[in-house]
Design a protein around this motif. Structure first.
Motif, short mmCIF file in Angstrom:
data_model
loop_
_atom_site.label_atom_id
_atom_site.label_comp_id
_atom_site.label_asym_id
_atom_site.label_seq_id
_atom_site.Cartn_x
_atom_site.Cartn_y
_atom_site.Cartn_z
N ARG A 2 105.32 126.16 -10.95
CA ARG A 2 104.14 125.34 -10.65
C ARG A 2 103.08 126.19 -9.93
NH1 ARG A 2 106.25 120.92 -6.86
NH2 ARG A 2 106.94 122.82 -5.88
N PRO A 3 101.81 125.78 -10.03
CA PRO A 3 100.76 126.51 -9.32
C PRO A 3 101.04 126.65 -7.82
CG PRO A 3 99.77 124.99 -10.85
CD PRO A 3 101.25 124.71 -10.86
N VAL A 4 101.57 125.61 -7.19
CA VAL A 4 101.84 125.67 -5.76
C VAL A 4 102.92 126.72 -5.45
CG1 VAL A 4 103.54 123.79 -5.73
CG2 VAL A 4 102.20 124.29 -3.69
N ASP A 5 103.89 126.87 -6.34
CA ASP A 5 104.94 127.87 -6.14
C ASP A 5 104.37 129.28 -6.22
OD1 ASP A 5 106.85 125.81 -5.95
OD2 ASP A 5 107.13 125.81 -8.13
N LEU A 6 103.51 129.52 -7.19
CA LEU A 6 102.87 130.83 -7.34
C LEU A 6 101.98 131.10 -6.13
CD1 LEU A 6 102.51 133.30 -9.17
CD2 LEU A 6 100.60 132.09 -10.24
N ALA A 7 101.25 130.10 -5.70
CA ALA A 7 100.35 130.26 -4.55
C ALA A 7 101.14 130.59 -3.29
CB ALA A 7 99.53 128.99 -4.35
N ALA A 16 92.92 128.80 -5.27
CA ALA A 16 92.68 130.24 -5.46
C ALA A 16 93.40 130.74 -6.71
CB ALA A 16 93.12 131.02 -4.23
N VAL A 17 94.63 130.29 -6.92
CA VAL A 17 95.38 130.69 -8.12
C VAL A 17 94.64 130.22 -9.36
CG1 VAL A 17 97.52 130.35 -9.41
CG2 VAL A 17 97.61 130.80 -6.96
N ARG A 18 94.17 128.98 -9.36
CA ARG A 18 93.42 128.46 -10.52
C ARG A 18 92.13 129.25 -10.72
NH1 ARG A 18 95.07 123.24 -8.36
NH2 ARG A 18 93.00 123.04 -7.48
N ASN A 19 91.48 129.63 -9.62
CA ASN A 19 90.25 130.43 -9.73
C ASN A 19 90.53 131.80 -10.33
OD1 ASN A 19 88.71 128.38 -8.66
ND2 ASN A 19 88.75 129.21 -6.59
N ARG A 31 100.25 125.12 -20.82
CA ARG A 31 100.06 123.75 -20.33
C ARG A 31 101.10 122.83 -20.95
NH1 ARG A 31 95.35 122.13 -17.41
NH2 ARG A 31 94.13 124.00 -17.05
N SER A 32 101.65 121.95 -20.13
CA SER A 32 102.59 120.95 -20.64
C SER A 32 101.81 119.88 -21.40
CB SER A 32 103.36 120.31 -19.48
OG SER A 32 102.49 119.49 -18.72
N ARG A 33 102.54 118.96 -21.99
CA ARG A 33 101.87 117.87 -22.72
C ARG A 33 100.99 117.04 -21.80
NH1 ARG A 33 106.08 114.35 -24.98
NH2 ARG A 33 107.49 115.46 -23.62
N ARG A 37 99.93 123.06 -15.45
CA ARG A 37 100.07 124.49 -15.68
C ARG A 37 101.51 124.93 -15.41
NH1 ARG A 37 94.86 123.91 -13.51
NH2 ARG A 37 93.29 125.23 -14.47
N ASP A 38 101.96 125.92 -16.21
CA ASP A 38 103.29 126.50 -16.02
C ASP A 38 103.13 128.01 -16.01
OD1 ASP A 38 106.04 126.84 -15.81
OD2 ASP A 38 106.33 126.76 -17.97
N TYR A 39 103.26 128.61 -14.81
CA TYR A 39 103.12 130.05 -14.66
C TYR A 39 104.48 130.72 -14.82
CZ TYR A 39 98.45 129.08 -12.88
OH TYR A 39 97.15 128.67 -12.75
#
Length: 62
Positions: A2-7, A16-19, A31-33, A37-39
């Motif tokens: 998840r984005p929060v995990d990567l962040a 910031a990760v999305r930016n 992207r899931s259905r 986001r799936d990093y």
């Protein structure tokens, strides 16, 4: 991941990760259905490499 995990892994905020993704610093996430986001490990490695170079470039990490 998840984005929060990567962040959290890199000491960043989720926006910031999305930016970084939007700026092309890391590749677009799958992207899931439902649109989530799936990093991957590739994203994590690319972000780590970019952040390691930031001190030499003068760009902000947040």
């Amino acid at each position: 991941m998840r984005p929060v995990d990567l962040a959290r892994r890199h000491g960043l905020s989720t926006p910031a990760v999305r930016n970084y993704e939007g700026a092309g610093i890391i590749p677009p996430a799958h992207r899931s259905r439902t649109g989530c986001r799936d990093y991957t490990a590739t994203h994590a490695a690319g972000l780590a490499a970019y952040l390691a170079l930031v001190p030499a470039s003068g760009y902000s990490t947040s």
